[in-house]
Design an enzyme around this catalytic site. Structure first.
Site, PDB file in Angstrom:
ATOM      1  N   LYS A  83       4.843   6.740   2.417  1.00 39.13           N
ATOM      2  CA  LYS A  83       4.942   8.203   2.451  1.00 39.13           C
ATOM      3  C   LYS A  83       5.551   8.650   3.774  1.00 39.13           C
ATOM      4  O   LYS A  83       5.203   8.137   4.837  1.00 39.13           O
ATOM      5  CB  LYS A  83       3.556   8.842   2.323  1.00 39.13           C
ATOM      6  CG  LYS A  83       2.923   8.727   0.948  1.00 39.13           C
ATOM      7  CD  LYS A  83       1.552   9.408   0.964  1.00 39.13           C
ATOM      8  CE  LYS A  83       0.816   9.220  -0.332  1.00 39.13           C
ATOM      9  NZ  LYS A  83       1.413   9.939  -1.450  1.00 39.13           N
ATOM     10  N   HIS A  92      -6.113   2.441   1.831  1.00 37.15           N
ATOM     11  CA  HIS A  92      -5.427   3.647   2.314  1.00 37.15           C
ATOM     12  C   HIS A  92      -6.067   4.208   3.577  1.00 37.15           C
ATOM     13  O   HIS A  92      -5.387   4.505   4.568  1.00 37.15           O
ATOM     14  CB  HIS A  92      -5.437   4.747   1.244  1.00 37.15           C
ATOM     15  CG  HIS A  92      -4.746   4.376  -0.022  1.00 37.15           C
ATOM     16  ND1 HIS A  92      -3.663   3.526  -0.072  1.00 37.15           N
ATOM     17  CD2 HIS A  92      -4.988   4.759  -1.301  1.00 37.15           C
ATOM     18  CE1 HIS A  92      -3.263   3.399  -1.323  1.00 37.15           C
ATOM     19  NE2 HIS A  92      -4.038   4.131  -2.095  1.00 37.15           N
ATOM     20  N   ASP A 135     -11.375   1.052  -3.808  1.00 38.73           N
ATOM     21  CA  ASP A 135     -10.152   1.624  -4.367  1.00 38.73           C
ATOM     22  C   ASP A 135      -9.335   2.365  -3.323  1.00 38.73           C
ATOM     23  O   ASP A 135      -8.104   2.319  -3.326  1.00 38.73           O
ATOM     24  CB  ASP A 135     -10.509   2.580  -5.514  1.00 38.73           C
ATOM     25  CG  ASP A 135      -9.298   2.983  -6.332  1.00 38.73           C
ATOM     26  OD1 ASP A 135      -9.281   4.116  -6.847  1.00 38.73           O
ATOM     27  OD2 ASP A 135      -8.370   2.168  -6.468  1.00 38.73           O
ATOM     28  N   GLU A 143      -9.959  14.106  -3.783  1.00 40.77           N
ATOM     29  CA  GLU A 143      -9.280  14.318  -5.061  1.00 40.77           C
ATOM     30  C   GLU A 143     -10.114  15.254  -5.911  1.00 40.77           C
ATOM     31  O   GLU A 143     -11.348  15.131  -5.927  1.00 40.77           O
ATOM     32  CB  GLU A 143      -9.122  12.980  -5.797  1.00 40.77           C
ATOM     33  CG  GLU A 143      -8.225  11.991  -5.079  1.00 40.77           C
ATOM     34  CD  GLU A 143      -8.186  10.639  -5.776  1.00 40.77           C
ATOM     35  OE1 GLU A 143      -8.746  10.506  -6.881  1.00 40.77           O
ATOM     36  OE2 GLU A 143      -7.602   9.711  -5.203  1.00 40.77           O
ATOM     37  N   ASP A 168       0.906  -1.144   0.000  1.00 41.00           N
ATOM     38  CA  ASP A 168       0.000   0.000   0.000  1.00 41.00           C
ATOM     39  C   ASP A 168       0.941   1.189   0.000  1.00 41.00           C
ATOM     40  O   ASP A 168       1.533   1.513   1.034  1.00 41.00           O
ATOM     41  CB  ASP A 168      -0.882   0.006   1.260  1.00 41.00           C
ATOM     42  CG  ASP A 168      -1.824   1.200   1.306  1.00 41.00           C
ATOM     43  OD1 ASP A 168      -2.832   1.123   2.023  1.00 41.00           O
ATOM     44  OD2 ASP A 168      -1.569   2.216   0.632  1.00 41.00           O
ATOM     45  N   HIS A 169       1.089   1.812  -1.132  1.00 45.05           N
ATOM     46  CA  HIS A 169       2.202   2.762  -1.263  1.00 45.05           C
ATOM     47  C   HIS A 169       2.066   3.957  -0.324  1.00 45.05           C
ATOM     48  O   HIS A 169       3.045   4.620  -0.031  1.00 45.05           O
ATOM     49  CB  HIS A 169       2.386   3.206  -2.720  1.00 45.05           C
ATOM     50  CG  HIS A 169       1.324   4.128  -3.228  1.00 45.05           C
ATOM     51  ND1 HIS A 169       0.142   3.675  -3.771  1.00 45.05           N
ATOM     52  CD2 HIS A 169       1.245   5.476  -3.258  1.00 45.05           C
ATOM     53  CE1 HIS A 169      -0.598   4.707  -4.120  1.00 45.05           C
ATOM     54  NE2 HIS A 169       0.038   5.807  -3.818  1.00 45.05           N
TER      55      HIS A 169
END
Lengths: 515, 359
Positions: free
Chosen positions: A208, A266, A261, A242, A203-204
């Site tokens: 962070k 996230h 998504d 977003e 989970d990128h």
């Protein structure tokens, strides 16, 4: 002497960061966007910073007809466009690209896997990568089971119980499954071939800097940890907003929706980091254990109350940054009668001693007024009627805001007296901004995560029980939404989402932060 | 963008800095205080270069003391600069307070420093010479400080004494982290050697070597003369890690030859000067190791690259050369980060102790 027992007297453990081990990385789906936009630029920057293992090679595995040179050229274009550090260093690139290769094959082709095996053995000889393998599945999720099965079938996965020192690891992109049932099925399938220690669910966001800072902020600042509970906190809002639409991802998004998504992975990761107990150790297992504990403490939403605690939305035409934009149903590859949500909001409660009675409000949406991700912790008002309120003053509650992106930083809203006689009380912000203190651009998330996987550190990856806990919580909501048609679209692009989301908070006397 | 004012009164320092900040509307952020001290013009130039790089990377307050030792007339002059640098992220703002001082006024400096340090932030010291020599400033503020970064250039035959005094100074300030820039500059080579000899077999080769040739840059740079300190650190480090003993050394024009002992085996380390005008003085530029049974290691940087190429060969085999990173820790963010934020190596003190034992 067994290599595992060998302690190198020249190695400086006090100053060494995690050591990424020699390996060959194979990227499945290497001709996709992710490889040229994120993965190879990440590898390049790791090489640039001296963080890539000395003995390393990377193979792109895909079905398009290419050779090594064409692939390297395409990757160079990607690095030139997307690397966080510019310009590209030609000398460094020449050395780095000599470690990049391309292997053409279909994902189902046995001969392709045999050829890959032979090629990887050659690379071991050439680069002394010691038989270590890192497989990155940058493909559609539907290919994961087949690829892993083929890797095992062709002896490309080493057994972690064997003591020959070789390892193989598999990085799997999100989403892990489509719902609880499919996630369980996927896990059951891949665990025939892989140990949990070999699976790295990426989970990128966990890579962070601002997300990693959550644990440092919470557990290295006792003043905040002492008020991090239901005695002092009124509610928590987590927002992932977003301003863009779904772009060219219509085909994909129609299968997913916002809850799958963004929220399932996230947002739930952010929630677990905000709400978890301090881990007993700073290692992967201890941190994952605490995250799972808190996820499993979230009160399931009763089936008959889903509409009360979960709101969905879909954007219609509107205006973003002054320009008119179309509605979701008018986007490419989207059904004109689509029932897919582009906005999701939830009201959750964590039933443990720390958080009992504190609502967590999560929202994620597309085509909202601005791009921002933040965690806002609103504190309770001053007890028993503050002195100043007797004089008719209204006081804002204290709010701690952790900005994940953009304008990364932390701010704290507090009340202050405006200078002057009989002056009102005004809220002001104490503000810390990353860019004012650390002007440099930090490593990209993928750099950190790939490096961690090479070093065998799974802290910043999702463990299977975390994934299952969030699917367990959200699958009933997904099922309910799939069964019932919503009255879409129900918010205008450029607004903050559907009215029902505001009403959900209003019932508790609260409202969404205007960001 | 810079705003400056010159020759201001001590009492006006803060007021003038606020005024300069207001002109630039710069962000209010400060990570640490940096107190720099230089005695000679070479040191002043060298430290100025480091200060400029630092202020370009991190918001900080710098108090730069330029001690004009030879000046006969009393001098105490203060100049201010408030600079805002653009970076990859946002603007970085910093204060530079330059204090030019003569010998007889030096005793006032600690008092100026104490009233103009930004509170609650780390204080780092940047010394242009051996900190053991300072008896005015360090004793006054050393105990408040976090890290002492220094660059010094002891003569070859006084290396043991330098080492000894430094160890004593470190004991006097147990809470202060000592960072010698010359030690930082060999970090890359230490990492390279650690990776080349990262197996029992390779380490055994190193332990059984017959000779080691270390090539270094003898060219004099803009700010400093060639220093043997990097070489000394490398030898001291190898000795302390591998339990070698340096028995003697002998200098000639072409090389310095060190006779060493490892257990019962004696071997030679040759320090061979070369001229590389584009490199810093004293930089290590390559190594050849000749081990038993004709096993040879050759480690040399790849031109214009942050990598070294390693060749390993024996009587019967010749391995394919491979590359290892050799980070250029002399410029840019890696350097500044290494100076201010990297943990102090536990191998540094044993290295100093090994240098102390040099004949």
């Amino acid at each position: 002497m067994d290599r595992k027992q060998f302690v190198n007297p020249l190695s400086d453990l006090s100053s060494a960061s995690k050591t990424a081990e020699p390996c060959v990385m194979v990227i499945f789906g290497a001709t996709g966007d992710l490889t040229s936009r994120r993965l190879v630029p990440a590898l390049y920057n790791l090489a640039r910073d001296g963080q890539l293992p000395a003995h390393f090679a990377c193979v792109g595995f895909a079905r398009r007809d290419k050779n090594h040179e064409i692939f390297r050229k395409e990757m160079r274009n990607g690095v030139e466009r997307f690397s966080r550090v510019q310009p590209v260093d030609d000398t460094l690139w020449d050395a780095f690209s000599s470690q990049l290769f391309y292997h053409r094959s279909e994902f189902h082709d046995d001969a392709g896997y045999e050829a890959l095996k032979a090629f990887l053995n050659d690379l071991d000889q050439q680069f002394d990568t010691k038989g270590n393998r890192l497989f990155y599945l940058s493909t559609q999720p539907s290919y994961f089971p087949e690829i892993i099965q083929k890797l095992s079938q062709h002896q490309l996965l080493s057994d972690p119980k064997q003591t020959n020192g070789r390892w193989s690891r598999v990085i799997i992109e999100k989403p892990f499954g489509h719902d609880l049932q499919s996630a369980e099925a996927l896990q059951q399938h891949i665990s025939q071939y892989l140990d949990e220690s070999q699976i790295y669910r990426i989970d990128h966001w966990l890579g962070k800097e601002t997300v990693q800072n959550l644990l440092v902020f919470r557990f290295c600042n006792p003043i905040f940890e002492s008020v991090w509970n239901n005695r002092y906190i009124d509610h928590v809002q987590i927002t992932v907003s977003e301003d863009i639409g779904i772009g060219t991802r219509g085909h994909f998004f129609e299968e997913e929706g916002m809850l799958r998504d963004i929220v399932q992975n996230h947002v739930m990761q952010l929630l677990s980091l905000v709400a978890m107990e301090p881990p007993t150790r700073l290692n992967a297992q201890a941190i994952h254990d605490e995250k799972v504990k808190v996820l499993e403490s979230i009160r399931p939403i009763p089936i008959n109350e889903i509409d009360k605690h979960a709101v969905r939305g879909q954007y219609g035409p509107g205006y973003i940054n002054g320009s008119s934009v179309c509605g979701y149903r008018d986007e490419n590859d989207v059904s004109p009668e689509s029932n897919i949500e582009t906005y999701a909001a939830l009201e959750l409660y964590i039933d443990n001693w720390r958080w009992a009675g504190v609502p967590f409000y999560l929202r994620a949406g597309k085509r909202l007024p601005k791009r921002t991700t933040e965690i806002a912790v609103t504190f309770r008002e001053a007890p028993g009627g503050c002195l100043y309120q007797e004089n008719g003053q209204t006081l804002d509650p204290n709010v701690l805001v952790i900005r994940i992106q953009p304008n990364e930083g932390i701010s704290f809203k507090m009340n202050c007296k405006v200078p002057g006689i009989n002056s009102p009380i005004q809220s002001v912000n104490m503000d810390f901004r990353y860019d004012s203190y650390f002007g440099i651009s930090p490593p990209e998330a993928y750099e950190r995560l790939i490096c961690d996987c090479m070093a065998g550190d799974g802290t910043l990856f999702a463990r299977i029980d975390e994934v299952m806990a969030s699917w367990k919580l959200l699958t009933p909501v997904l099922d309910r939404w799939a069964e019932t048609r919503a009255d879409f679209p129900n918010y205008q692009a450029g607004s903050w989402g559907p009215k029902a989301a505001d009403e959900m908070l209003a019932r508790q006397g609260k409202r969404w932060r205007l960001i | 963008m810079k705003e400056h004012c010159e020759d201001i009164q001590i009492a006006d320092i803060e007021k003038e800095l606020e005024r300069l900040k207001a002109i630039q509307k710069s962000p209010s952020a400060c990570l640490f205080n940096l107190v720099a001290f230089a005695n000679t013009s070479r040191q002043m130039d060298s430290l100025s270069a480091i200060i400029q790089k630092t202020m370009g990377q991190f918001p900080c307050r710098v108090l730069f003391i330029k001690h004009h030792k030879q000046m006969k007339e009393p001098l105490l002059r203060i100049d201010l600069v408030h600079a805002t640098e653009k970076s990859n992220g946002g603007p970085i703002a910093g204060d530079l307070i330059t204090i030019e001082v003569s010998c007889d006024q030096l005793k006032r400096i600690p008092f100026i420093l104490l009233s103009h340090i930004v509170s609650d932030l780390p204080i780092h010291l940047l010394w242009g010479e051996d900190p053991a020599k300072d008896e005015v400033i360090l004793p006054s503020i050393g105990h408040f400080c976090t890290r002492l970064i220094f660059d010094t250039d002891p003569k070859v035959d006084s290396l043991p004494a330098f080492s000894s005094q430094l160890l004593q100074t470190m004991q006097r300030y147990p809470n202060l982290e000592f960072v010698d820039i010359n030690w930082i500059w060999i970090t890359g080579w230490r990492d390279v050697l650690s990776q080349v000899f990262d197996s029992p077999g390779a380490l055994q080769n190193l332990q059984r070597c017959d000779s080691i040739d270390i090539f270094y840059n003898q060219h004099e740079g803009a700010f400093s003369k060639p220093t043997y300190l990097q070489i000394a650190y490398l030898l001291g480090w190898l000795s302390s890690r591998l339990k070698w003993e340096i028995l003697s050394y002998e200098s000639s024009d072409s090389a310095t030859k060190c006779l060493c002992k490892n257990g019962s085996k004696e071997f030679v380390i040759n320090l061979i000067p070369q001229t590389h005008t584009h490199l810093y003085p004293g930089t290590i530029v390559g190594m050849d190791l000749n081990c038993e049974e004709n096993c040879q290691y050759s480690i040399f940087p790849l031109a214009d690259s942050a990598k070294v190429v390693v060749h390993i060969s024996t009587n019967t085999t010749c391995q394919l050369p491979f590359m290892l990173p050799l980070p250029c820790l002399k410029k840019g963010l890696p350097y500044i980060r290494e100076l201010f934020f990297s943990p102090i190596s536990t191998q540094y003190q044993p290295t100093l102790q090994a240098i102390q034992q040099l004949p």
